[in-house]
Design a protein around this motif. Structure first.
Motif, mmCIF file in Angstrom:
data_model
loop_
_atom_site.group_PDB
_atom_site.id
_atom_site.type_symbol
_atom_site.label_atom_id
_atom_site.label_comp_id
_atom_site.label_asym_id
_atom_site.label_seq_id
_atom_site.Cartn_x
_atom_site.Cartn_y
_atom_site.Cartn_z
ATOM 1 N N LEU A 167 0.889 -1.236 -0.132
ATOM 2 C CA LEU A 167 0.025 0.054 0.009
ATOM 3 C C LEU A 167 0.956 1.261 -0.090
ATOM 4 O O LEU A 167 0.659 2.284 -0.519
ATOM 5 C CB LEU A 167 -0.914 0.124 1.182
ATOM 6 C CG LEU A 167 -2.026 1.022 0.881
ATOM 7 C CD1 LEU A 167 -3.334 0.557 1.245
ATOM 8 C CD2 LEU A 167 -1.877 2.386 1.908
ATOM 9 N N ASP A 168 1.990 1.183 0.592
ATOM 10 C CA ASP A 168 2.936 2.503 0.387
ATOM 11 C C ASP A 168 3.422 2.756 -0.825
ATOM 12 O O ASP A 168 3.184 3.753 -1.195
ATOM 13 C CB ASP A 168 4.063 2.199 1.727
ATOM 14 C CG ASP A 168 4.854 0.953 1.200
ATOM 15 O OD1 ASP A 168 4.274 0.071 0.593
ATOM 16 O OD2 ASP A 168 5.861 0.893 1.648
ATOM 17 N N LYS A 169 3.637 1.672 -1.535
ATOM 18 C CA LYS A 169 4.153 1.877 -2.965
ATOM 19 C C LYS A 169 2.843 2.403 -3.831
ATOM 20 O O LYS A 169 3.123 3.160 -4.734
ATOM 21 C CB LYS A 169 4.758 0.448 -3.472
ATOM 22 C CG LYS A 169 6.027 0.114 -2.967
ATOM 23 C CD LYS A 169 6.458 -0.819 -3.750
ATOM 24 C CE LYS A 169 8.117 -1.200 -3.202
ATOM 25 N NZ LYS A 169 8.993 -0.106 -3.526
ATOM 26 N N LYS A 170 1.737 1.749 -3.551
ATOM 27 C CA LYS A 170 0.640 2.397 -4.155
ATOM 28 C C LYS A 170 0.327 3.929 -3.966
ATOM 29 O O LYS A 170 -0.136 4.611 -5.122
ATOM 30 C CB LYS A 170 -0.659 1.402 -3.841
ATOM 31 C CG LYS A 170 -0.500 -0.067 -4.313
ATOM 32 C CD LYS A 170 -1.561 -0.889 -3.731
ATOM 33 C CE LYS A 170 -1.279 -2.436 -4.204
ATOM 34 N NZ LYS A 170 -2.147 -3.392 -3.712
ATOM 35 N N VAL A 171 0.282 4.244 -2.736
ATOM 36 C CA VAL A 171 0.199 5.685 -2.553
ATOM 37 C C VAL A 171 1.129 6.307 -3.167
ATOM 38 O O VAL A 171 0.879 7.594 -3.825
ATOM 39 C CB VAL A 171 0.475 5.916 -0.911
ATOM 40 C CG1 VAL A 171 0.473 7.480 -0.926
ATOM 41 C CG2 VAL A 171 -0.881 5.251 -0.338
ATOM 42 N N PHE A 176 -2.937 10.697 -6.912
ATOM 43 C CA PHE A 176 -3.625 10.794 -5.317
ATOM 44 C C PHE A 176 -4.304 9.644 -4.963
ATOM 45 O O PHE A 176 -4.556 8.806 -5.747
ATOM 46 C CB PHE A 176 -4.641 12.095 -5.448
ATOM 47 C CG PHE A 176 -5.688 11.900 -6.020
ATOM 48 C CD1 PHE A 176 -6.802 11.405 -5.361
ATOM 49 C CD2 PHE A 176 -5.963 12.389 -7.635
ATOM 50 C CE1 PHE A 176 -8.090 11.162 -6.176
ATOM 51 C CE2 PHE A 176 -7.290 12.336 -8.099
ATOM 52 C CZ PHE A 176 -8.278 11.460 -7.444
ATOM 53 N N PHE A 177 -4.338 9.507 -3.619
ATOM 54 C CA PHE A 177 -4.864 8.457 -3.044
ATOM 55 C C PHE A 177 -5.854 8.717 -2.210
ATOM 56 O O PHE A 177 -5.508 9.485 -1.045
ATOM 57 C CB PHE A 177 -3.704 7.558 -2.194
ATOM 58 C CG PHE A 177 -4.014 6.013 -1.779
ATOM 59 C CD1 PHE A 177 -3.576 5.130 -2.859
ATOM 60 C CD2 PHE A 177 -4.833 5.831 -0.831
ATOM 61 C CE1 PHE A 177 -4.083 3.839 -2.036
ATOM 62 C CE2 PHE A 177 -5.199 4.557 -0.364
ATOM 63 C CZ PHE A 177 -4.612 3.435 -1.208
ATOM 64 N N ALA A 178 -6.997 8.402 -2.338
ATOM 65 C CA ALA A 178 -8.186 8.973 -1.581
ATOM 66 C C ALA A 178 -8.846 7.741 -0.703
ATOM 67 O O ALA A 178 -8.526 6.706 -1.094
ATOM 68 C CB ALA A 178 -9.197 9.480 -2.704
ATOM 69 N N GLY A 197 0.752 14.445 2.009
ATOM 70 C CA GLY A 197 0.289 15.421 0.984
ATOM 71 C C GLY A 197 -0.431 14.543 -0.175
ATOM 72 O O GLY A 197 -1.139 15.058 -0.929
ATOM 73 N N LYS A 198 -0.375 13.075 -0.325
ATOM 74 C CA LYS A 198 -0.877 12.376 -1.013
ATOM 75 C C LYS A 198 -2.256 11.944 -0.868
ATOM 76 O O LYS A 198 -3.022 11.312 -1.785
ATOM 77 C CB LYS A 198 0.132 11.001 -1.441
ATOM 78 C CG LYS A 198 1.088 11.154 -2.486
ATOM 79 C CD LYS A 198 0.889 11.432 -4.011
ATOM 80 C CE LYS A 198 1.703 11.582 -4.860
ATOM 81 N NZ LYS A 198 2.177 10.018 -5.115
ATOM 82 N N LEU A 199 -2.560 11.995 0.324
ATOM 83 C CA LEU A 199 -3.788 11.230 1.012
ATOM 84 C C LEU A 199 -5.138 12.353 0.716
ATOM 85 O O LEU A 199 -4.641 13.587 1.175
ATOM 86 C CB LEU A 199 -3.634 10.922 2.288
ATOM 87 C CG LEU A 199 -2.676 9.725 2.397
ATOM 88 C CD1 LEU A 199 -2.510 9.392 4.051
ATOM 89 C CD2 LEU A 199 -2.901 8.786 1.782
ATOM 90 N N GLU A 200 -6.266 11.933 0.215
ATOM 91 C CA GLU A 200 -7.104 12.711 0.102
ATOM 92 C C GLU A 200 -8.664 11.954 0.977
ATOM 93 O O GLU A 200 -8.723 10.843 0.917
ATOM 94 C CB GLU A 200 -7.816 13.175 -1.350
ATOM 95 C CG GLU A 200 -6.501 13.850 -2.251
ATOM 96 C CD GLU A 200 -6.402 15.177 -1.701
ATOM 97 O OE1 GLU A 200 -7.573 15.882 -1.053
ATOM 98 O OE2 GLU A 200 -5.447 15.867 -2.009
ATOM 99 N N ILE A 201 -9.537 13.152 1.201
ATOM 100 C CA ILE A 201 -10.743 12.289 1.746
ATOM 101 C C ILE A 201 -12.010 12.473 0.446
ATOM 102 O O ILE A 201 -12.069 13.704 0.218
ATOM 103 C CB ILE A 201 -11.192 12.830 3.193
ATOM 104 C CG1 ILE A 201 -10.368 12.316 4.160
ATOM 105 C CG2 ILE A 201 -12.554 12.319 3.306
ATOM 106 C CD1 ILE A 201 -10.574 12.989 5.353
ATOM 107 N N ILE A 202 -12.375 11.523 -0.031
ATOM 108 C CA ILE A 202 -13.587 11.776 -0.818
ATOM 109 C C ILE A 202 -14.634 10.811 -0.213
ATOM 110 O O ILE A 202 -14.292 9.699 -0.422
ATOM 111 C CB ILE A 202 -13.321 11.255 -2.269
ATOM 112 C CG1 ILE A 202 -12.007 12.165 -2.840
ATOM 113 C CG2 ILE A 202 -14.339 11.249 -3.230
ATOM 114 C CD1 ILE A 202 -12.619 13.585 -3.237
#
Length: 409
Positions: A167-171, A176-178, A197-202
């Motif tokens: 999962l770390d590599k996928k981010v 972006f990784f929501a 900074g890559k993490l978003e909430i959708i």
């Protein structure tokens, strides 16, 4: 924009939020080609999905010969992309143990990623978005490397709690990784030490044009209590049944409808029999999504007492809670995962500790007896969903993120 979407199953009855998101983005003027890893085991049958259904490309249904030729085309036309993607896949396989089942799975998904990558290139796709961070994202990240087209992810629940492979590599590799809740965002950041900074909430959204406020919130006679969900451990349906036996000793004028199917169906029916609740509880089986609005509108209480299962899996924020809240049905759920971000205890609904049937029985009785409290919760709940969980709001947020990501590539 010209976009592609990938999910485990499209259109699936258990993942209505995926196809609803596709439809919402289509309404905003974007062209979307849907890809699905598998053909749905329990497909959504709504008539308005006929056009979407006709466009879905099922990757694992593709003949292996066709997929093999995609590899040859990419190796010929994009040799640098191809060699880099294959190299990254091999590194990933060594990281998870080259002799393991996980490694074999990664290579299998790399194989089918070539077909996805070729289709992305052939259709001039600008961006690929994926729902669920396990198998579909494995395919997507290799397809992105093979094609040079950026990808992003929406993660939900067991894809991060149980199946967070690489999962770390996928981010890191995503545009972006929501994810659907602040709880999930914090969990991903703390567990996998990724760039925040890559993490978003959708949020998974609800269409307010479909789920409209009912005309009256007066209680039915008898009181109608219900739930929609797969009959699996994490939904806590056994907790609900135990709570009904307690409730029955203090208030008996109710009926309960359980909509859904799953591996625990027979076990739950036996529990109902053992507690002498057969005249109170009915199992409706799976409910097509176009009938959910009518079902939740007709209820007085929607009760979904989620909990963590024996494997550590738990729900994120079930969309059906939003749907019930949007139509004006009072909800009760559990203090677990991201649910308290939607159901705020004694403000937009009632929350219990997971697996606590005594608390659940007390919460149901309180909402049945206290009309003023129930009315306030219903009014606040609808406002909360409209402001934060409406489908159009979150579709526009995604649109902005897609535009920004495309602009960086």
């Amino acid at each position: 924009m010209k976009l592609a979407y990938l999910a485990p199953e499209i259109p699936a009855l258990s993942a209505t939020f995926v196809y609803n998101e596709i439809l919402a983005l289509t309404e905003l003027g974007h062209e979307i080609i849907p890809f699905s890893v598998h053909k749905p085991i329990m497909p959504a049958t709504d008539q308005h999905l006929d056009e979407l259904r006709s466009k879905v490309i099922y990757l694992y249904a593709m003949p292996k010969k066709t997929v093999f030729f995609s590899h040859l085309k990419l190796l010929t036309k994009k040799p640098i992309h191809y060699i880099k993607a294959l190299s990254e896949c091999m590194k990933d396989m060594f990281q998870v143990n080259i002799l393991s089942r996980d490694a074999r799975g990664l290579f299998y998904r790399f194989f089918y990623a070539a077909k996805l990558a070729q289709d992305l290139v052939d259709n001039d796709i600008q961006h690929l978005h994926v729902h669920f961070a396990h198998v579909p994202t494995d395919i997507a990240m290799y397809a992105s490397m093979l094609s040079g087209i950026p990808f992003s992810v929406t993660a939900h629940a067991n894809d991060i709690f149980e199946r967070g492979l690489l999962l770390d590599k996928k981010v890191e590799r995503s545009g972006f990784f929501a994810t659907i809740s602040d709880f999930n965002r914090h969990y991903i950041q703390q567990t996998y030490q990724v760039d925040p900074g890559k993490l978003e909430i959708i949020r998974c959204g609800v269409d307010s044009r479909v789920f409209t406020r009912k005309s009256s919130i007066a209680l039915s006679d008898p009181v109608r209590i219900g739930v929609v969900g797969r009959l699996v451990e994490k939904k806590g349906i056994d907790t609900l049944i135990s709570a009904l036996a307690i409730l029955h000793t203090q208030f008996s004028d109710f009926k309960v409808e359980i909509a859904g199917s799953g591996p625990l169906e027979e076990e739950l029916k036996q529990q109902v029999n053992q507690l002498a609740l057969t005249d109170k509880v009915v199992f409706l089986g799976p409910l097509p999504h176009d009938q959910v609005v009518k079902f939740v509108t007709g209820l007085d209480l929607f009760v979904l007492p989620c909990k963590k299962d024996k494997q550590g899996d738990m729900d994120g924020i079930p969309v059906v809670l939003m749907e019930a809240m949007m139509v004006g049905t009072a909800v009760i759920s559990s203090k677990i995962s991201g649910i308290p971000e939607l159901v705020i205890n004694e403000q937009t609904g009632m929350l219990i500790e997971p697996d606590n049937s005594e608390q659940l029985a007390a919460a149901m009785l309180e909402l049945i007896k206290d009309e003023a409290s129930r009315t306030t919760l219903i009014r606040n709940a609808e406002k909360k969903v409209q402001q934060e969980f409406a489908q159009d709001i979150n579709a526009r947020r995604l649109q902005t993120l897609f535009t920004e990501t495309i602009g960086r590539f």
